[in-house]
Motif scaffolding. Structure first.
Motif, PDB file in Angstrom:
ATOM      1  N   PHE A  18       0.830  -1.204   0.000  1.00 35.91           N
ATOM      2  CA  PHE A  18       0.000   0.000   0.000  1.00 35.91           C
ATOM      3  C   PHE A  18       0.869   1.261   0.000  1.00 35.91           C
ATOM      4  O   PHE A  18       0.639   2.203  -0.767  1.00 35.91           O
ATOM      5  N   VAL A  19       1.893   1.273   0.855  1.00 35.15           N
ATOM      6  CA  VAL A  19       2.810   2.418   0.920  1.00 35.15           C
ATOM      7  C   VAL A  19       3.531   2.606  -0.413  1.00 35.15           C
ATOM      8  O   VAL A  19       3.713   3.737  -0.889  1.00 35.15           O
ATOM      9  N   THR A  20       3.936   1.500  -1.033  1.00 38.46           N
ATOM     10  CA  THR A  20       4.609   1.576  -2.332  1.00 38.46           C
ATOM     11  C   THR A  20       3.703   2.233  -3.367  1.00 38.46           C
ATOM     12  O   THR A  20       4.131   3.129  -4.109  1.00 38.46           O
ATOM     13  N   ALA A  21       2.435   1.795  -3.408  1.00 38.06           N
ATOM     14  CA  ALA A  21       1.500   2.353  -4.384  1.00 38.06           C
ATOM     15  C   ALA A  21       1.238   3.828  -4.136  1.00 38.06           C
ATOM     16  O   ALA A  21       1.195   4.630  -5.077  1.00 38.06           O
ATOM     17  N   ILE A  22       1.082   4.209  -2.865  1.00 41.84           N
ATOM     18  CA  ILE A  22       0.841   5.618  -2.537  1.00 41.84           C
ATOM     19  C   ILE A  22       2.000   6.476  -3.029  1.00 41.84           C
ATOM     20  O   ILE A  22       1.811   7.535  -3.641  1.00 41.84           O
ATOM     21  N   ASN A  23       3.215   6.028  -2.769  1.00 39.43           N
ATOM     22  CA  ASN A  23       4.389   6.797  -3.179  1.00 39.43           C
ATOM     23  C   ASN A  23       4.531   6.882  -4.691  1.00 39.43           C
ATOM     24  O   ASN A  23       5.147   7.820  -5.206  1.00 39.43           O
ATOM     25  N   LEU A  24       3.972   5.905  -5.405  1.00 40.93           N
ATOM     26  CA  LEU A  24       4.117   5.880  -6.863  1.00 40.93           C
ATOM     27  C   LEU A  24       2.940   6.524  -7.588  1.00 40.93           C
ATOM     28  O   LEU A  24       2.877   6.462  -8.823  1.00 40.93           O
ATOM     29  N   ILE A  25       2.011   7.140  -6.854  1.00 38.93           N
ATOM     30  CA  ILE A  25       0.953   7.895  -7.535  1.00 38.93           C
ATOM     31  C   ILE A  25       1.626   8.939  -8.425  1.00 38.93           C
ATOM     32  O   ILE A  25       2.454   9.733  -7.952  1.00 38.93           O
ATOM     33  N   PRO A  26       1.304   8.961  -9.720  1.00 35.82           N
ATOM     34  CA  PRO A  26       2.061   9.826 -10.652  1.00 35.82           C
ATOM     35  C   PRO A  26       1.627  11.288 -10.609  1.00 35.82           C
ATOM     36  O   PRO A  26       1.000  11.798 -11.535  1.00 35.82           O
ATOM     37  N   ALA A  27       1.982  11.965  -9.541  1.00 36.07           N
ATOM     38  CA  ALA A  27       1.629  13.380  -9.414  1.00 36.07           C
ATOM     39  C   ALA A  27       2.572  14.078  -8.438  1.00 36.07           C
ATOM     40  O   ALA A  27       3.007  13.480  -7.452  1.00 36.07           O
ATOM     41  N   GLY A  28       2.864  15.334  -8.713  1.00 33.48           N
ATOM     42  CA  GLY A  28       3.544  16.227  -7.782  1.00 33.48           C
ATOM     43  C   GLY A  28       4.876  15.725  -7.263  1.00 33.48           C
ATOM     44  O   GLY A  28       5.712  15.208  -8.000  1.00 33.48           O
ATOM     45  N   GLN A  29       5.049  15.897  -5.935  1.00 36.23           N
ATOM     46  CA  GLN A  29       6.319  15.603  -5.287  1.00 36.23           C
ATOM     47  C   GLN A  29       6.449  14.148  -4.846  1.00 36.23           C
ATOM     48  O   GLN A  29       7.444  13.777  -4.224  1.00 36.23           O
ATOM     49  N   LEU A  30       5.450  13.318  -5.150  1.00 33.99           N
ATOM     50  CA  LEU A  30       5.565  11.897  -4.849  1.00 33.99           C
ATOM     51  C   LEU A  30       6.579  11.249  -5.791  1.00 33.99           C
ATOM     52  O   LEU A  30       6.893  11.782  -6.854  1.00 33.99           O
ATOM     53  N   ASP A  31       7.079  10.071  -5.399  1.00 37.70           N
ATOM     54  CA  ASP A  31       8.051   9.375  -6.245  1.00 37.70           C
ATOM     55  C   ASP A  31       7.502   9.190  -7.658  1.00 37.70           C
ATOM     56  O   ASP A  31       8.219   9.376  -8.646  1.00 37.70           O
ATOM     57  N   GLY A  32       6.236   8.795  -7.742  1.00 41.31           N
ATOM     58  CA  GLY A  32       5.624   8.597  -9.058  1.00 41.31           C
ATOM     59  C   GLY A  32       5.551   9.877  -9.863  1.00 41.31           C
ATOM     60  O   GLY A  32       5.690   9.864 -11.092  1.00 41.31           O
ATOM     61  N   GLY A  33       5.342  11.015  -9.185  1.00 37.82           N
ATOM     62  CA  GLY A  33       5.331  12.300  -9.872  1.00 37.82           C
ATOM     63  C   GLY A  33       6.692  12.644 -10.445  1.00 37.82           C
ATOM     64  O   GLY A  33       6.801  13.135 -11.582  1.00 37.82           O
ATOM     65  N   HIS A  34       7.757  12.394  -9.664  1.00 39.00           N
ATOM     66  CA  HIS A  34       9.118  12.631 -10.166  1.00 39.00           C
ATOM     67  C   HIS A  34       9.403  11.750 -11.386  1.00 39.00           C
ATOM     68  O   HIS A  34       9.972  12.218 -12.378  1.00 39.00           O
ATOM     69  N   ILE A  35       8.997  10.483 -11.298  1.00 44.60           N
ATOM     70  CA  ILE A  35       9.279   9.537 -12.380  1.00 44.60           C
ATOM     71  C   ILE A  35       8.533   9.944 -13.646  1.00 44.60           C
ATOM     72  O   ILE A  35       9.094   9.946 -14.751  1.00 44.60           O
ATOM     73  N   LEU A  36       7.259  10.291 -13.506  1.00 42.02           N
ATOM     74  CA  LEU A  36       6.459  10.724 -14.662  1.00 42.02           C
ATOM     75  C   LEU A  36       7.069  11.972 -15.296  1.00 42.02           C
ATOM     76  O   LEU A  36       7.168  12.078 -16.523  1.00 42.02           O
ATOM     77  N   PHE A  37       7.486  12.924 -14.467  1.00 44.73           N
ATOM     78  CA  PHE A  37       8.082  14.167 -14.935  1.00 44.73           C
ATOM     79  C   PHE A  37       9.353  13.892 -15.742  1.00 44.73           C
ATOM     80  O   PHE A  37       9.559  14.464 -16.819  1.00 44.73           O
ATOM     81  N   VAL A  38      10.206  13.002 -15.238  1.00 44.11           N
ATOM     82  CA  VAL A  38      11.466  12.703 -15.927  1.00 44.11           C
ATOM     83  C   VAL A  38      11.210  11.959 -17.235  1.00 44.11           C
ATOM     84  O   VAL A  38      11.828  12.242 -18.263  1.00 44.11           O
ATOM     85  N   LEU A  39      10.276  11.012 -17.228  1.00 43.36           N
ATOM     86  CA  LEU A  39      10.025  10.192 -18.420  1.00 43.36           C
ATOM     87  C   LEU A  39       9.354  10.976 -19.540  1.00 43.36           C
ATOM     88  O   LEU A  39       9.704  10.837 -20.711  1.00 43.36           O
ATOM     89  N   PHE A  40       8.362  11.802 -19.182  1.00 43.65           N
ATOM     90  CA  PHE A  40       7.510  12.400 -20.216  1.00 43.65           C
ATOM     91  C   PHE A  40       7.537  13.923 -20.258  1.00 43.65           C
ATOM     92  O   PHE A  40       6.924  14.523 -21.130  1.00 43.65           O
ATOM     93  N   GLY A  41       8.228  14.553 -19.311  1.00 45.76           N
ATOM     94  CA  GLY A  41       8.333  15.996 -19.329  1.00 45.76           C
ATOM     95  C   GLY A  41       7.252  16.682 -18.512  1.00 45.76           C
ATOM     96  O   GLY A  41       6.213  16.094 -18.187  1.00 45.76           O
ATOM     97  N   LYS A  42       7.498  17.947 -18.214  1.00 44.52           N
ATOM     98  CA  LYS A  42       6.606  18.715 -17.354  1.00 44.52           C
ATOM     99  C   LYS A  42       5.237  18.920 -18.000  1.00 44.52           C
ATOM    100  O   LYS A  42       4.198  18.849 -17.323  1.00 44.52           O
ATOM    101  N   GLY A  43       5.206  19.158 -19.308  1.00 44.32           N
ATOM    102  CA  GLY A  43       3.948  19.417 -19.992  1.00 44.32           C
ATOM    103  C   GLY A  43       2.976  18.254 -19.882  1.00 44.32           C
ATOM    104  O   GLY A  43       1.807  18.433 -19.518  1.00 44.32           O
ATOM    105  N   LYS A  44       3.453  17.045 -20.187  1.00 45.24           N
ATOM    106  CA  LYS A  44       2.577  15.871 -20.129  1.00 45.24           C
ATOM    107  C   LYS A  44       2.206  15.524 -18.696  1.00 45.24           C
ATOM    108  O   LYS A  44       1.091  15.065 -18.427  1.00 45.24           O
TER     109      LYS A  44
END
Length: 407
Positions: free
Chosen positions: A307-333
């Motif tokens: 559960f904690v892993t999934a929460i951290n990987l939510i693809p938004a903002g300052q969460l781990d998932g947000g950082h990953i999405l930002f790096v992979l696809f750019g700020k615009g997407k």
């Protein structure tokens, strides 16, 4: 002469411009000021193939001037923006981390003791020695859960240190009288990451290393668990809950017990496929009278790790998932996806109200992304693979309805 220019930097930036020309084909120069929040901006194109090395050389040169370079890319053009040296906050005193960790151990052990006891006990009516014995019952849950959380946060911390970034030790958050006894833990980055490579390395390290501990903990816990009926009639004042399913947790229970759990007493008028799709995403109908895992505290810790892993990987903002999405696809997407993530959390909140809290947090803190100093240097194929794998892990571990309450 160079020393004189350094002393009179506000008047003359010719030495800086001369050095920039060694790595950059300048097409235009824009002088800044207090309103622009930069000293000078150069537009053009990098003249060297190794942008990471070029950034390091320029950053090292500008250090003596008290300046920091920013590498930016816009519509196929490159920009080098020279700003005043960015402040670096230093980690706070370590006793704060240790105190919070100790309090979290006590809090999580107390929660674990409540799950471990076979009879209902009023712990605060016990004598000191009996209370300590009661508390000690929670050590399997505490060791399992804190081991997962510690692995996750140390993954961030150690990789951050290896990449030369300034990061704090983990801060654990005790939360007595809750289902986990803690709100988790976090580390704080005290400076902007140097480039996208560093950002994605730090972001994926926590979830992946945490999972390396959470997965064996989950399977050990499931093998310690039993199958039993989901009670229909509960004593007055007693509350029971059924933990929600992620795809991974559903598969783990199937591999352990050979059944899709919780198994309803009857599918009624629904086909099994329709029943499971409905139950997976809405938590209803509650399978009263059916069969489910009588979850062992160690398995509960493993579930919490997913559960904690999934929460951290939510693809938004300052969460781990947000950082990953930002790096992979750019700020615009990443920004275009943000309202869909927020809307999904609001919608799921009708089936588990905890998602409204997360939607609120992302509404206020989820629109900002951590832009590294160097936005030109690309990530390599290995890091792209790890980033995509992290997003796949999110889909496998995300739990649409984490808890179904029966009372």
């Amino acid at each position: 002469m160079v020393e004189d220019n350094k002393k009179n930097l506000l008047v003359d930036l010719s030495d800086v411009t001369h050095f920039v020309k060694t790595v950059f084909d300048i097409e235009s120069i824009t002088m800044g000021g207090t309103k622009q929040a930069y000293r000078v901006r150069y537009n053009g194109k990098l003249s060297v193939s190794d942008s990471e090395k070029a950034y390091d050389q320029l950053a090292e040169y500008l250090k003596d001037f008290g300046l920091t370079p920013l590498f930016r890319e816009k519509e196929g053009q490159h920009e080098i923006i020279i700003v005043d040296e960015l402040p670096v906050s230093h980690p706070g005193p370590i006793w704060v981390n240790l105190l919070l960790f100790f309090l979290t151990i006590m809090s999580v052990m107390f929660t674990g003791a409540q799950f471990s006891g076979t009879e209902f006990v009023q712990p605060f009516q016990l004598s000191l020695m009996d209370f300590l014995k009661y508390l000690f019952q929670g050590w399997p849950f505490a060791l399992s859960l804190l081991g997962i959380l510690l692995a996750h946060e140390l993954g961030h911390y150690l990789v951050g240190k290896l990449r030369g970034e300034t990061v704090t030790l983990p801060y654990f958050i005790p939360m007595p009288l809750s289902v986990f006894g803690t709100m988790g833990a976090f580390i704080s980055m005290k400076e902007i990451p140097k480039n996208k490579k560093h950002l994605i390395d730090i972001s994926v390290a926590g979830p992946f290393i945490g999972l390396l501990v959470a997965i064996p903990v989950l399977f050990i816990g499931l093998n310690l668990s039993d199958l039993g009926p989901i009670e229909v009639d509960l004593p007055e004042g007693v509350v029971h809950f059924i933990e929600g399913n992620s795809l991974f947790y559903l598969a783990a229970k199937y591999l352990t017990f050979g059944k899709l759990l919780p198994q309803p007493g009857s599918y009624g008028d629904l086909s099994p496929v329709v029943y499971w799709l409905r139950y997976f995403f809405t938590g209803s109908p509650v399978p009263l009278g059916g069969l489910d895992v009588q979850i062992h505290p160690v398995a509960w810790a493993g579930w919490a790790g997913l559960f904690v892993t999934a929460i951290n990987l939510i693809p938004a903002g300052q969460l781990d998932g947000g950082h990953i999405l930002f790096v992979l696809f750019g700020k615009g997407k990443a920004k275009k996806l943000y309202p869909f993530v927020l809307g999904a959390l609001v919608l799921m909140g009708f089936f588990w109200s905890g998602w409204w809290l997360w939607a609120g947090l992302l509404l206020f803190f989820g629109r900002r992304y951590a832009e590294p100093l160097d936005m030109i240097t690309p990530i390599d194929r290995k890091r792209k693979f790890l980033g995509i794998l992290a997003l796949v892990v999110f889909l496998l571990t995300f739990i649409p309805v984490p808890l179904v309450i029966i009372q």
